[in-house]
Design a protein around this motif. Structure first.
Motif, PDB file in Angstrom:
ATOM      1  N   LEU A 166       0.805  -1.226   0.000  1.00  0.00           N
ATOM      2  CA  LEU A 166       0.000   0.000   0.000  1.00  0.00           C
ATOM      3  C   LEU A 166       0.838   1.276   0.000  1.00  0.00           C
ATOM      4  CD1 LEU A 166      -2.882  -1.116   2.408  1.00  0.00           C
ATOM      5  CD2 LEU A 166      -2.737  -1.276  -0.078  1.00  0.00           C
ATOM      6  N   GLU A 167       2.158   1.121  -0.099  1.00  0.00           N
ATOM      7  CA  GLU A 167       3.037   2.288  -0.115  1.00  0.00           C
ATOM      8  C   GLU A 167       2.660   3.251  -1.258  1.00  0.00           C
ATOM      9  OE1 GLU A 167       5.048   3.552   1.932  1.00  0.00           O
ATOM     10  OE2 GLU A 167       5.787   5.131   0.587  1.00  0.00           O
ATOM     11  N   LYS A 168       2.297   2.663  -2.410  1.00  0.00           N
ATOM     12  CA  LYS A 168       1.946   3.501  -3.571  1.00  0.00           C
ATOM     13  C   LYS A 168       0.724   4.374  -3.263  1.00  0.00           C
ATOM     14  CE  LYS A 168       1.052  -0.446  -6.082  1.00  0.00           C
ATOM     15  NZ  LYS A 168       0.854  -1.482  -5.044  1.00  0.00           N
ATOM     16  N   CYS A 169      -0.164   3.885  -2.399  1.00  0.00           N
ATOM     17  CA  CYS A 169      -1.366   4.666  -2.055  1.00  0.00           C
ATOM     18  C   CYS A 169      -0.975   5.835  -1.153  1.00  0.00           C
ATOM     19  CB  CYS A 169      -2.395   3.798  -1.350  1.00  0.00           C
ATOM     20  SG  CYS A 169      -2.730   2.259  -2.213  1.00  0.00           S
ATOM     21  N   ARG A 170      -0.095   5.539  -0.192  1.00  0.00           N
ATOM     22  CA  ARG A 170       0.349   6.609   0.721  1.00  0.00           C
ATOM     23  C   ARG A 170       1.145   7.667  -0.033  1.00  0.00           C
ATOM     24  NH1 ARG A 170       0.709   1.975   4.078  1.00  0.00           N
ATOM     25  NH2 ARG A 170       2.872   1.590   3.473  1.00  0.00           N
ATOM     26  N   ALA A 171       1.845   7.219  -1.101  1.00  0.00           N
ATOM     27  CA  ALA A 171       2.682   8.159  -1.872  1.00  0.00           C
ATOM     28  C   ALA A 171       1.867   8.918  -2.926  1.00  0.00           C
ATOM     29  CB  ALA A 171       3.825   7.400  -2.544  1.00  0.00           C
ATOM     30  N   TYR A 172       0.594   8.554  -3.100  1.00  0.00           N
ATOM     31  CA  TYR A 172      -0.231   9.177  -4.156  1.00  0.00           C
ATOM     32  C   TYR A 172      -0.703  10.558  -3.692  1.00  0.00           C
ATOM     33  CZ  TYR A 172      -4.188  10.007  -7.242  1.00  0.00           C
ATOM     34  OH  TYR A 172      -5.062  10.576  -8.133  1.00  0.00           O
ATOM     35  N   THR A 173      -0.238  11.598  -4.375  1.00  0.00           N
ATOM     36  CA  THR A 173      -0.551  12.956  -3.888  1.00  0.00           C
ATOM     37  C   THR A 173      -1.324  13.793  -4.908  1.00  0.00           C
ATOM     38  OG1 THR A 173       1.574  13.700  -4.763  1.00  0.00           O
ATOM     39  CG2 THR A 173       1.521  13.095  -2.426  1.00  0.00           C
ATOM     40  N   ARG A 174      -1.537  13.244  -6.123  1.00  0.00           N
ATOM     41  CA  ARG A 174      -2.096  14.074  -7.205  1.00  0.00           C
ATOM     42  C   ARG A 174      -3.447  14.680  -6.815  1.00  0.00           C
ATOM     43  NH1 ARG A 174      -3.119  12.450 -13.437  1.00  0.00           N
ATOM     44  NH2 ARG A 174      -2.888  14.549 -14.249  1.00  0.00           N
ATOM     45  N   ALA A 175      -4.315  13.851  -6.238  1.00  0.00           N
ATOM     46  CA  ALA A 175      -5.647  14.356  -5.881  1.00  0.00           C
ATOM     47  C   ALA A 175      -5.535  15.379  -4.755  1.00  0.00           C
ATOM     48  CB  ALA A 175      -6.554  13.197  -5.462  1.00  0.00           C
ATOM     49  N   ASP A 176      -4.649  15.120  -3.779  1.00  0.00           N
ATOM     50  CA  ASP A 176      -4.482  16.067  -2.661  1.00  0.00           C
ATOM     51  C   ASP A 176      -3.963  17.417  -3.148  1.00  0.00           C
ATOM     52  OD1 ASP A 176      -5.461  14.744  -0.516  1.00  0.00           O
ATOM     53  OD2 ASP A 176      -3.546  13.778   0.011  1.00  0.00           O
ATOM     54  N   GLU A 177      -3.052  17.370  -4.134  1.00  0.00           N
ATOM     55  CA  GLU A 177      -2.516  18.644  -4.658  1.00  0.00           C
ATOM     56  C   GLU A 177      -3.644  19.481  -5.247  1.00  0.00           C
ATOM     57  OE1 GLU A 177       0.465  17.279  -7.377  1.00  0.00           O
ATOM     58  OE2 GLU A 177       1.644  16.444  -5.716  1.00  0.00           O
ATOM     59  N   ALA A 178      -4.548  18.823  -6.008  1.00  0.00           N
ATOM     60  CA  ALA A 178      -5.680  19.554  -6.596  1.00  0.00           C
ATOM     61  C   ALA A 178      -6.620  20.050  -5.499  1.00  0.00           C
ATOM     62  CB  ALA A 178      -6.422  18.665  -7.584  1.00  0.00           C
ATOM     63  N   ARG A 179      -6.837  19.202  -4.467  1.00  0.00           N
ATOM     64  CA  ARG A 179      -7.710  19.624  -3.346  1.00  0.00           C
ATOM     65  C   ARG A 179      -7.110  20.840  -2.650  1.00  0.00           C
ATOM     66  NH1 ARG A 179      -7.699  13.927  -2.060  1.00  0.00           N
ATOM     67  NH2 ARG A 179      -9.618  12.985  -2.800  1.00  0.00           N
ATOM     68  N   ASP A 180      -5.784  20.770  -2.378  1.00  0.00           N
ATOM     69  CA  ASP A 180      -5.123  21.866  -1.663  1.00  0.00           C
ATOM     70  C   ASP A 180      -5.208  23.172  -2.449  1.00  0.00           C
ATOM     71  OD1 ASP A 180      -4.549  20.063   0.254  1.00  0.00           O
ATOM     72  OD2 ASP A 180      -2.427  19.782  -0.288  1.00  0.00           O
ATOM     73  N   ALA A 181      -5.196  23.049  -3.792  1.00  0.00           N
ATOM     74  CA  ALA A 181      -5.264  24.261  -4.631  1.00  0.00           C
ATOM     75  C   ALA A 181      -6.715  24.720  -4.830  1.00  0.00           C
ATOM     76  CB  ALA A 181      -4.614  23.979  -5.981  1.00  0.00           C
ATOM     77  N   GLY A 182      -7.671  23.974  -4.240  1.00  0.00           N
ATOM     78  CA  GLY A 182      -9.088  24.329  -4.416  1.00  0.00           C
ATOM     79  C   GLY A 182      -9.587  24.045  -5.825  1.00  0.00           C
ATOM     80  N   LEU A 183      -8.913  23.109  -6.519  1.00  0.00           N
ATOM     81  CA  LEU A 183      -9.249  22.865  -7.926  1.00  0.00           C
ATOM     82  C   LEU A 183      -9.677  21.419  -8.192  1.00  0.00           C
ATOM     83  CD1 LEU A 183      -6.305  24.762  -9.703  1.00  0.00           C
ATOM     84  CD2 LEU A 183      -8.660  25.537  -9.367  1.00  0.00           C
ATOM     85  N   TYR A 184     -10.006  20.682  -7.149  1.00  0.00           N
ATOM     86  CA  TYR A 184     -10.339  19.266  -7.339  1.00  0.00           C
ATOM     87  C   TYR A 184     -11.712  19.136  -8.003  1.00  0.00           C
ATOM     88  CZ  TYR A 184     -11.194  14.373  -6.236  1.00  0.00           C
ATOM     89  OH  TYR A 184     -11.475  13.036  -6.331  1.00  0.00           O
ATOM     90  N   PRO A 185     -11.787  18.501  -9.196  1.00  0.00           N
ATOM     91  CA  PRO A 185     -13.058  18.502  -9.935  1.00  0.00           C
ATOM     92  C   PRO A 185     -13.862  17.201  -9.838  1.00  0.00           C
ATOM     93  CG  PRO A 185     -11.309  17.900 -11.430  1.00  0.00           C
ATOM     94  CD  PRO A 185     -10.693  17.987 -10.045  1.00  0.00           C
ATOM     95  N   TYR A 186     -13.339  16.192  -9.168  1.00  0.00           N
ATOM     96  CA  TYR A 186     -13.939  14.857  -9.296  1.00  0.00           C
ATOM     97  C   TYR A 186     -14.949  14.529  -8.194  1.00  0.00           C
ATOM     98  CZ  TYR A 186     -10.350  14.472 -12.768  1.00  0.00           C
ATOM     99  OH  TYR A 186      -9.559  14.703 -13.850  1.00  0.00           O
ATOM    100  N   TYR A 187     -15.744  13.538  -8.477  1.00  0.00           N
ATOM    101  CA  TYR A 187     -16.779  13.065  -7.548  1.00  0.00           C
ATOM    102  C   TYR A 187     -17.629  14.206  -6.995  1.00  0.00           C
ATOM    103  CZ  TYR A 187     -14.302   8.617  -7.771  1.00  0.00           C
ATOM    104  OH  TYR A 187     -13.725   7.469  -8.218  1.00  0.00           O
TER     105      TYR A 187
END
Ligand code: PMP
Length: 398
Positions: free
Chosen positions: A4-25
């Motif tokens: 599950l290391e790859k899941c913990r290392a996955y930041t793409r969605a968080d970066e968009a969330r942090d920028a207030g630009l997350y468009p999904y779901y």
């Protein structure tokens, strides 16, 4: 490093969330098929739904689903091969076969499973699969699965029958499946069905057209095959119920022997529960509505043409589409995410598409019969008002 290391290392969605630009779901409150929707408590113009014929709130369709639940309950409780088959499924299959002009049809639980189940089942040891390079993920995944049983997969250029012909001329076998989408849901263009038929007939290849986005819209509702006047010359056609048929599920159409083979050997069919009574009845009711209005050009086409022209005139890059699907291209990820956010904040919902390849960032717009001129004018007004904010992003890329 654990699994599950790859899941913990996955930041793409968080970066968009942090920028207030997350468009999904995005979580809509209420129906989103009627040209309008409610998002975060505010009304938005829905330009991201594939309910092309605006049937998901149609009283006949909704009523058929409600009646099916009342009569048969909420689930089929098992695979169709065993306990989960309903006369509703078989009635729908007969209606689909009759409407689209094939000997037989087979209903699957989703459009994705239809393509996965057909391609992976029909292509095996020694066979070759040729895919349009922009074919839908479900065709690609079906082909990938087929490689596990010994099929080889090749790609031909997008909508390029000449490239396909060149490759088939040197193919080591005639046991070939050629698969393409009928309407490409990202590019918004149509497959050259007549040319593909000619190439496949010349080389003895079997053509599959996945017409998820053409059914109900083109060819008097029968899709791109009829639009191209190629009825009877495309051996395999697949479709989904989650677009113009306003439901869930999918189906393949073919000759009776092929359908019987798939019924008994396609793994997504035999190892997954049958389509629910409500979804089956809704798809059938929507098909009846489409058949009833078959001679009327869908309003979605005129709406898309109007919107395409208006956005083009405003300076947006919308070239290449001739269907209800309109791509609006942006140069990079931040530009497309910012545009999507800005539009939502001003009451217009569109889909942000971020390709894994790093090219082709776009908003995808889909027009439906519910996009009456007044609904569209309001949306065009927003695109016009945001020109100054959105268009510099094109210029910066130029
Ligand atoms: N084929 C194409 C071209 C699609 O765009 C889609 C998704 N709409 C599918 C197949 C899969 O359909 P479904 O949503 O029913 O799984």
């Amino acid at each position: 490093m654990d699994l599950l290391e790859k899941c913990r290392a996955y930041t793409r969605a968080d970066e968009a969330r942090d920028a207030g630009l997350y468009p999904y779901y995005p979580a809509f409150q209420g129906p989103s098929g009627g040209g309008q929707a409610v998002l975060d408590g505010a009304e938005v113009c829905m330009l991201g739904s594939s309910d092309y014929r605006a049937l998901s709130l149609n009283p006949q369709v909704v009523g058929a689903a409600q009646d099916a639940i009342a009569l048969l309950g909420t689930s089929t409780n098992g695979p169709r091969l065993l306990n989960g088959n309903l006369d509703l499924h078989e009635e729908l299959e007969a209606a689909l076969a009759g409407f689209f002009g094939y000997e037989a049809a087979l209903v699957f639980a989703t459009g994705y499973m239809t393509n996965l189940g057909v391609v992976s089942c029909l292509a095996g040891p020694g066979d070759q699969v040729y895919l349009d390079e922009r074919a839908h993920a479900s065709l690609v995944d079906g082909a990938r699965l087929a490689t596990a049983s010994g099929a080889a997969v090749r790609w031909f250029g997008h909508n390029d029958p000449d490239d396909l012909a060149r490759q088939l001329a040197t193919a080591p076998t005639r046991s070939v499946l050629v698969a393409t989408s009928g309407v490409f849901s990202v590019e918004g263009d149509q497959a050259p069905v007549a040319e593909l038929v000619a190439v496949c007939e010349e080389y003895g290849a079997t053509l599959l057209v996945d017409d998820a986005h053409g059914v109900g819209v083109f060819g008097r509702g029968r899709g791109v095959i009829e639009h191209a006047e190629m009825q009877g010359r495309v051996p395999l056609m697949t479709l989904t119920f989650s677009t113009a048929l306003a439901s869930q599920g999918g189906a393949v159409l073919a000759d009776a022997k092929t359908i019987d083979f798939l019924r008994h050997t396609s793994r997504p069919q035999i190892y997954s529960a049958g389509l629910s009574p409500a979804d089956t009845a809704a798809a059938h009711a929507a098909l009846r509505e489409i058949r009833r209005h078959a001679d009327r050009e869908p309003d979605a086409l005129a709406a898309a043409e109007h919107l395409r022209r208006a956005l083009g005139a405003l300076g947006y890059d919308v070239a290449g589409s001739a269907t209800p699907v309109i791509p609006v291209r942006f140069p990079d990820e931040v530009a497309v995410l910012a545009a999507q956010r800005l539009l939502v904040d001003h009451g217009v919902y569109t889909n942000a598409v971020l390709p894994p390849t790093g090219e082709g960032y776009q908003l995808t717009i889909a027009c439906t019969d519910a996009h009456t001129p007044d609904v569209l004018e309001a949306a065009i007004g927003v695109f016009a008002a945001l020109r100054k904010d959105l268009l510099p992003r094109y210029r910066r890329a130029a």
